[in-house]
Design an enzyme around this catalytic site. Structure first.
Site, mmCIF file in Angstrom:
data_model
loop_
_atom_site.group_PDB
_atom_site.id
_atom_site.type_symbol
_atom_site.label_atom_id
_atom_site.label_comp_id
_atom_site.label_asym_id
_atom_site.label_seq_id
_atom_site.Cartn_x
_atom_site.Cartn_y
_atom_site.Cartn_z
ATOM 1 N N LYS A 1 -7.721 -2.182 -2.456
ATOM 2 C CA LYS A 1 -7.039 -1.516 -3.566
ATOM 3 C C LYS A 1 -7.819 -1.686 -4.873
ATOM 4 O O LYS A 1 -8.111 -0.716 -5.566
ATOM 5 C CB LYS A 1 -5.620 -2.065 -3.690
ATOM 6 C CG LYS A 1 -4.766 -1.376 -4.720
ATOM 7 C CD LYS A 1 -4.735 -2.156 -5.998
ATOM 8 C CE LYS A 1 -3.985 -1.369 -7.076
ATOM 9 N NZ LYS A 1 -3.899 -2.160 -8.312
ATOM 10 N N ASP B 1 -1.866 1.359 -3.499
ATOM 11 C CA ASP B 1 -0.994 0.256 -3.887
ATOM 12 C C ASP B 1 0.351 0.483 -3.202
ATOM 13 O O ASP B 1 0.511 1.412 -2.425
ATOM 14 C CB ASP B 1 -0.857 0.172 -5.407
ATOM 15 C CG ASP B 1 -0.360 1.481 -5.991
ATOM 16 O OD1 ASP B 1 0.479 2.146 -5.364
ATOM 17 O OD2 ASP B 1 -0.798 1.839 -7.095
#
Length: 219
Positions: free
Chosen positions: A126, A144
């Site tokens: 991420k 996310d």
DNA sequence: ATCCCGAGGG
DNA sequence: CCCTCTGGAT
């Protein structure tokens, strides 16, 4: 019979068009264009509000301006400085470890490839994609929890594995749109398609949403 | 009480 | 695959 790839791409295009019109102001919350600042801010952002990250980084970025500075930082001091963002021990350790790697292996610069970024301690898929997309202008989808949840509900991805969700999104979204879609899905997840009580009655893509649980929170 | 713009470790 | 780390928001 599974939905064909072309069909899924068309669905994704319709969804993205609608989200684009709804959230013209969608953008990443932490707007650091400096790669090192964005990298540190993104590490601090885990389980923490953007407001607090912005608050903490204000002082932090005056004190530490280079990877070398973080690499030489006193652990206890850095822990105190990032304390209020949560996970402070892990984050302080990650930042120093990452910085040491930047100095030792990358001449103090933040690398530009996914592999090199995720190889840094404390930097996962991420965070790496946030840096690629927002500091280096490369097409990159940062999955996310918002992007994950919204993708599931909108039927853009089926897997329970965030890694696979990332790949499925890349498959269905045009490469040039990756970073933008990342911002759109995150924004939608924060403002409307929230984890606990999604605002389905106000949802701009309700008509396109196959999620079985939609609107039930308000039934 | 429960979740969060995660990642590492067992 | 599970767990842990943490403060803060809801």
């Amino acid at each position: 019979m599974a939905e064909s790839l072309e069909r899924r791409k068309a669905r994704a295009r319709a969804l993205v068009r609608r989200l684009e019109r709804t959230y013209p102001d969608a953008r990443i919350a932490l707007t650091f264009s400096n790669p090192l600042e964005l990298l540190v801010a993104t590490i601090l952002a885990a389980q923490c509000t953007d407001e607090r990250v912005n608050q903490v980084t204000q002082g932090l970025f005056k004190k530490y301006r280079t990877a070398e500075a973080y690499a030489k930082a006193d652990l206890a001091a850095l822990e105190r400085e990032v304390y209020s963002t949560g996970f402070f021990k892990a984050k302080a350790r990650a930042i120093i470890g990452m910085a040491k790697d930047l100095v030792a292996k990358h001449g103090g610069q933040v690398p530009r490839s996914l592999g090199e970024l995720t190889a840094l301690p404390g930097v996962g898929r991420k965070t790496a994609n946030v840096v690629l997309g927002n500091a280096y202008g490369q097409p990159a989808i940062a999955v996310d929890t918002h992007v994950f949840r919204v993708s599931q509900r909108l039927g853009l991805a089926k897997s329970e594995d965030p890694e696979k969700v990332h790949d499925q999104l890349c498959q269905v979204i045009a490469r040039a749109k990756w970073t933008r879609v990342s911002h759109l899905l995150t924004t939608h997840g924060r403002r409307v398609c929230t984890a606990r009580s999604p605002a389905c009655p106000d949802c701009p893509v309700l008509a396109l949403c196959p999620w079985p649980g939609k609107t039930r929170a308000f039934a």
